[in-house]
Design a protein around this motif. Structure first.
Motif, PDB file in Angstrom:
ATOM      1  N   ASP A   1       0.850  -1.182   0.000  1.00  0.00           N
ATOM      2  CA  ASP A   1       0.000   0.000   0.000  1.00  0.00           C
ATOM      3  C   ASP A   1       0.887   1.233   0.000  1.00  0.00           C
ATOM      4  O   ASP A   1       2.064   1.177   0.371  1.00  0.00           O
ATOM      5  CB  ASP A   1      -0.890   0.005   1.246  1.00  0.00           C
ATOM      6  N   ARG A   2       0.317   2.335  -0.418  1.00  0.00           N
ATOM      7  CA  ARG A   2       1.059   3.581  -0.349  1.00  0.00           C
ATOM      8  C   ARG A   2       1.250   3.965   1.111  1.00  0.00           C
ATOM      9  O   ARG A   2       0.366   3.807   1.943  1.00  0.00           O
ATOM     10  CB  ARG A   2       0.302   4.686  -1.087  1.00  0.00           C
ATOM     11  N   LEU A   3       2.421   4.490   1.407  1.00  0.00           N
ATOM     12  CA  LEU A   3       2.749   4.855   2.776  1.00  0.00           C
ATOM     13  C   LEU A   3       2.676   6.369   2.949  1.00  0.00           C
ATOM     14  O   LEU A   3       2.873   7.129   2.003  1.00  0.00           O
ATOM     15  CB  LEU A   3       4.154   4.351   3.134  1.00  0.00           C
ATOM     16  N   GLN A   4       2.417   6.787   4.169  1.00  0.00           N
ATOM     17  CA  GLN A   4       2.314   8.200   4.491  1.00  0.00           C
ATOM     18  C   GLN A   4       3.006   8.450   5.831  1.00  0.00           C
ATOM     19  O   GLN A   4       3.238   7.510   6.595  1.00  0.00           O
ATOM     20  CB  GLN A   4       0.844   8.621   4.589  1.00  0.00           C
ATOM     21  N   PRO A   5       3.363   9.697   6.152  1.00  0.00           N
ATOM     22  CA  PRO A   5       3.983   9.970   7.449  1.00  0.00           C
ATOM     23  C   PRO A   5       3.042   9.553   8.578  1.00  0.00           C
ATOM     24  O   PRO A   5       1.855   9.877   8.573  1.00  0.00           O
ATOM     25  CB  PRO A   5       4.194  11.484   7.440  1.00  0.00           C
ATOM     26  N   ALA A   6       3.574   8.783   9.534  1.00  0.00           N
ATOM     27  CA  ALA A   6       2.763   8.303  10.656  1.00  0.00           C
ATOM     28  C   ALA A   6       3.100   9.037  11.947  1.00  0.00           C
ATOM     29  O   ALA A   6       2.195   9.409  12.705  1.00  0.00           O
ATOM     30  CB  ALA A   6       2.957   6.804  10.847  1.00  0.00           C
TER      31      ALA A   6
END
Length: 259
Positions: A156-161
């Motif tokens: 999946d596309r990742l984003q800042p967590a």
């Protein structure tokens, strides 16, 4: 960081000879390694450094022996990478940018869990301005690491967590190729909340090529046992109390206990 903790760390590290960054990179850049982590009370940390002073040196740059770090971790919207670690999946990984705030340098890093509990870290230079996002070269680098190590693609596309900040001192074993990092003044935040941890202790990570190193043996003599801790995982658990965090319950209590 409390003045007492700062004074104690500064005094302990002053016992060690300085080591240059070039020497650290040349002799102790362990990318495939075994990490052992310890939560060390400050008085015990001082004794640890005293016992190791004839063997270890400390990284020093422009007279400084403690440096500011920032890591931005990336995950899926449902924190799928975090859940891989909770479930102890065989193939699990972390994705982050690591910024060295005192020098302005930055890298993109992928940390994979390898065979025999080894941590395999791969990294590439990165722009400090891009540290809170993944560029196309970063996506390509991540995809190649996952294909090579696990034979899988990006799910999946990742984003800042979330983001972690702390101060780190790096000690180097001058006899064996081993390294010990010492972190204090940890802070976790995700845009909604923040948590400060380690009020009166040092998070020590012993990084060796395999067997226990000199630092591990001294810590055992001092009756300090390894703990299960991942900065990203404990940060996610503290910032999201609804998450399952079974592997780190004890560590979470230790990290937030007042000193």
């Amino acid at each position: 960081m409390s003045r007492r903790l700062l004074a104690a760390m500064t005094g302990a590290l002053s016992q060690l000879p300085p080591i240059t960054l070039d020497k650290v990179l040349a002799e102790s850049e362990l990318q495939t390694r075994v990490d052992r982590k310890y939560l060390v009370p400050i008085a015990t940390f001082v004794e640890l450094v005293t016992r190791l002073r004839d063997r270890f040196g400390v990284l020093e740059i422009d007279g400084q022996r403690s440096f500011r770090y920032e890591s931005v971790y990336f995950d899926t919207p449902s924190l799928g990478l975090y859940r891989q670690h909770v479930q102890r999946r065989r193939y699990r990984y972390k994705v982050r940018t690591r910024s060295y705030l005192d020098s302005g340098e930055c890298s993109f890093e992928v940390k994979l869990k390898g065979n025999r509990s080894e941590t395999v870290k791969s990294r590439m230079p990165y722009s400090l301005a891009d540290r809170a996002r993944l560029t196309e070269p970063a996506w390509e680098f991540l995809a190649e690491q996952l294909r090579t190590a696990y034979g899988v693609g990006i799910v999946d596309r990742l984003q800042p967590a979330l983001t972690t900040t702390y101060r780190r001192s790096t000690l180097v074993d001058r006899v064996e190729h081993a390294r010990m990092t010492c972190d204090v003044d940890l802070r976790f935040f995700d845009g909604r909340a923040s948590v400060d941890v380690l009020p009166a202790a040092v998070l020590v990570e012993s990084k060796t090529a395999g067997r226990a190193g000199a630092a591990d043996l001294v810590l055992r003599e001092l009756q300090v046992r390894p703990i299960q801790v991942s900065k990203y995982c404990v940060a996610a658990a503290l910032l999201n109390p609804q998450l399952r965090a079974n592997p780190w319950h004890r560590t979470l209590r230790q990290l937030t206990r007042s000193g």
